[in-house]
Write an enzyme that holds these catalytic residues in place. Structure first.
Site, PDB file in Angstrom:
ATOM      1  N   HIS A 112       0.806  -1.220   0.000  1.00  0.00           N
ATOM      2  CA  HIS A 112       0.000   0.000   0.000  1.00  0.00           C
ATOM      3  C   HIS A 112       0.843   1.275   0.000  1.00  0.00           C
ATOM      4  O   HIS A 112       0.350   2.343   0.346  1.00  0.00           O
ATOM      5  CB  HIS A 112      -0.954   0.011   1.199  1.00  0.00           C
ATOM      6  CG  HIS A 112      -2.067  -0.989   1.082  1.00  0.00           C
ATOM      7  ND1 HIS A 112      -2.867  -1.366   2.141  1.00  0.00           N
ATOM      8  CD2 HIS A 112      -2.513  -1.711   0.018  1.00  0.00           C
ATOM      9  CE1 HIS A 112      -3.751  -2.264   1.727  1.00  0.00           C
ATOM     10  NE2 HIS A 112      -3.546  -2.497   0.456  1.00  0.00           N
ATOM     11  N   THR A 179      -4.413  -7.754  11.093  1.00  0.00           N
ATOM     12  CA  THR A 179      -5.189  -7.150   9.997  1.00  0.00           C
ATOM     13  C   THR A 179      -6.653  -7.560  10.130  1.00  0.00           C
ATOM     14  O   THR A 179      -6.953  -8.698  10.496  1.00  0.00           O
ATOM     15  CB  THR A 179      -4.570  -7.473   8.610  1.00  0.00           C
ATOM     16  OG1 THR A 179      -5.461  -7.051   7.594  1.00  0.00           O
ATOM     17  CG2 THR A 179      -4.258  -8.933   8.434  1.00  0.00           C
ATOM     18  N   SER A 180      -7.530  -6.597   9.847  1.00  0.00           N
ATOM     19  CA  SER A 180      -8.951  -6.820  10.122  1.00  0.00           C
ATOM     20  C   SER A 180      -9.638  -7.679   9.059  1.00  0.00           C
ATOM     21  O   SER A 180     -10.765  -8.104   9.244  1.00  0.00           O
ATOM     22  CB  SER A 180      -9.659  -5.474  10.250  1.00  0.00           C
ATOM     23  OG  SER A 180      -9.376  -4.698   9.115  1.00  0.00           O
ATOM     24  N   LEU A 205      -6.123  -9.730  17.998  1.00  0.00           N
ATOM     25  CA  LEU A 205      -6.700  -9.663  19.341  1.00  0.00           C
ATOM     26  C   LEU A 205      -7.922 -10.546  19.400  1.00  0.00           C
ATOM     27  O   LEU A 205      -8.231 -11.167  20.414  1.00  0.00           O
ATOM     28  CB  LEU A 205      -7.090  -8.214  19.671  1.00  0.00           C
ATOM     29  CG  LEU A 205      -5.949  -7.207  19.781  1.00  0.00           C
ATOM     30  CD1 LEU A 205      -6.502  -5.817  20.058  1.00  0.00           C
ATOM     31  CD2 LEU A 205      -4.956  -7.614  20.864  1.00  0.00           C
TER      32      LEU A 205
END
Ligand code: NAD
Ligand code: ZN
Length: 241
Positions: A112, A179-180, A205
């Site tokens: 990115h 990373t989501s 998490l």
């Protein structure tokens, strides 16, 4: 032992170094609309606002240092490949910060873009850049005032996708960290790696949006979970929970 490891990192790996994640309440991202500061249309509407947004971020990372999760990946790159000759550890990051570089990891693929890089829209050069930029800043190479932040905005093509896909097709272990799983194409990397039989592990998490695609997840702070995982991988060639 795994032969080819691909690691994908996201904003979560840098959170414990004090760089807010994308959707946090304290981050710069929360103070602006994504359409304004992370799209080409937003840039065309107000170039200096976008320059200033990334200037602030570039300034803010200068004092940030890598945490044990970044350092564990460097250790993996250096020690695992020594122990298992011919093996590779490819680090792909969605992050635009420089914490993998500060941790001395090598050949990091910034899919990115990078805060510490600038892109000239006139001569198409991209080069390292550490200062503030604006519509008045001249390109070091061609002298034109057409510099833009070297960040891949929404709707733009991430960098080095051929290399990334090749690495994913060859890997036997895929690790996704912090990373989501909502920003594509990175969110699809696990499925690609699974399709060639790689073991896929996520570190977060909590279970991410694409968490069910992984063989298993290790949940907790990456600064704690990753050093332990890397230690076992280097010592035993595998991880036992
Ligand atoms: P995201 O902010 O959408 O998600 C971060 C994820 O990390 C969450 O799933 C969260 O649960 C997890 N996380 C938070 N703290 C953690 C910890 N200590 N250990 C393990 N996991 C933790 O991030 P994303 O998926 O990378 O997508 C955001 C986009 O925004 C990226 O494309 C990136 O370019 C950009 N961004 C970059 C940075 C950076 O360079 N550091 C920071 C913010 C946003
Ligand atoms: Zn130029």
């Amino acid at each position: 032992m795994y032969k080819h490891i691909v690691v994908l990192t996201g904003a979560g790996i840098s959170a414990e170094s004090g760089i807010p994640v994308f959707r946090s309440e304290t981050g710069l991202w929360e103070q602006e609309r994504v359409e304004d500061v992370a799209t080409y249309d937003g840039y065309m509407r107000d170039k200096n606002k976008v320059h200033e947004f990334y200037n602030k971020m570039r300034r803010s990372i200068k004092t940030k240092v890598p945490n044990p999760a970044h350092l564990a990946l460097t250790r993996l790159q250096q020690e695992y490949t020594k122990k298992s000759p011919g093996s590779t550890v490819t680090i792909v990051t969605q992050n635009i910060d420089d914490l993998h570089e500060k941790a001395k990891s090598e050949n990091v693929i910034h899919m990115h873009g990078e805060l510490n890089s600038i892109w000239c829209e006139h001569c198409d050069a991209r080069y390292k850049y550490y200062e503030d930029s604006s519509t008045e800043t001249k390109c070091n190479l061609c002298g034109s005032k057409k510099l833009r932040p070297d960040i891949v905005w929404f709707g733009e093509m991430p960098y080095r996708m051929n290399e990334i896909e090749k690495a994913l097709y060859e890997c036997d272990l895929f690790m996704s960290i912090g990373t989501s799983g909502v920003v594509y194409p990175a969110a699809g990397f696990c499925q690609l790696a699974r399709s060639v039989g790689a073991t896929c592990v996520e570190f977060n998490l909590e279970k991410s949006a694409v968490g069910s695609s992984f063989n298993y997840g290790i949940y907790g702070k990456a600064s704690q979970t990753l050093p332990e995982f890397v230690e076992q991988l280097i010592e035993n060639g595998e991880y036992k929970n």
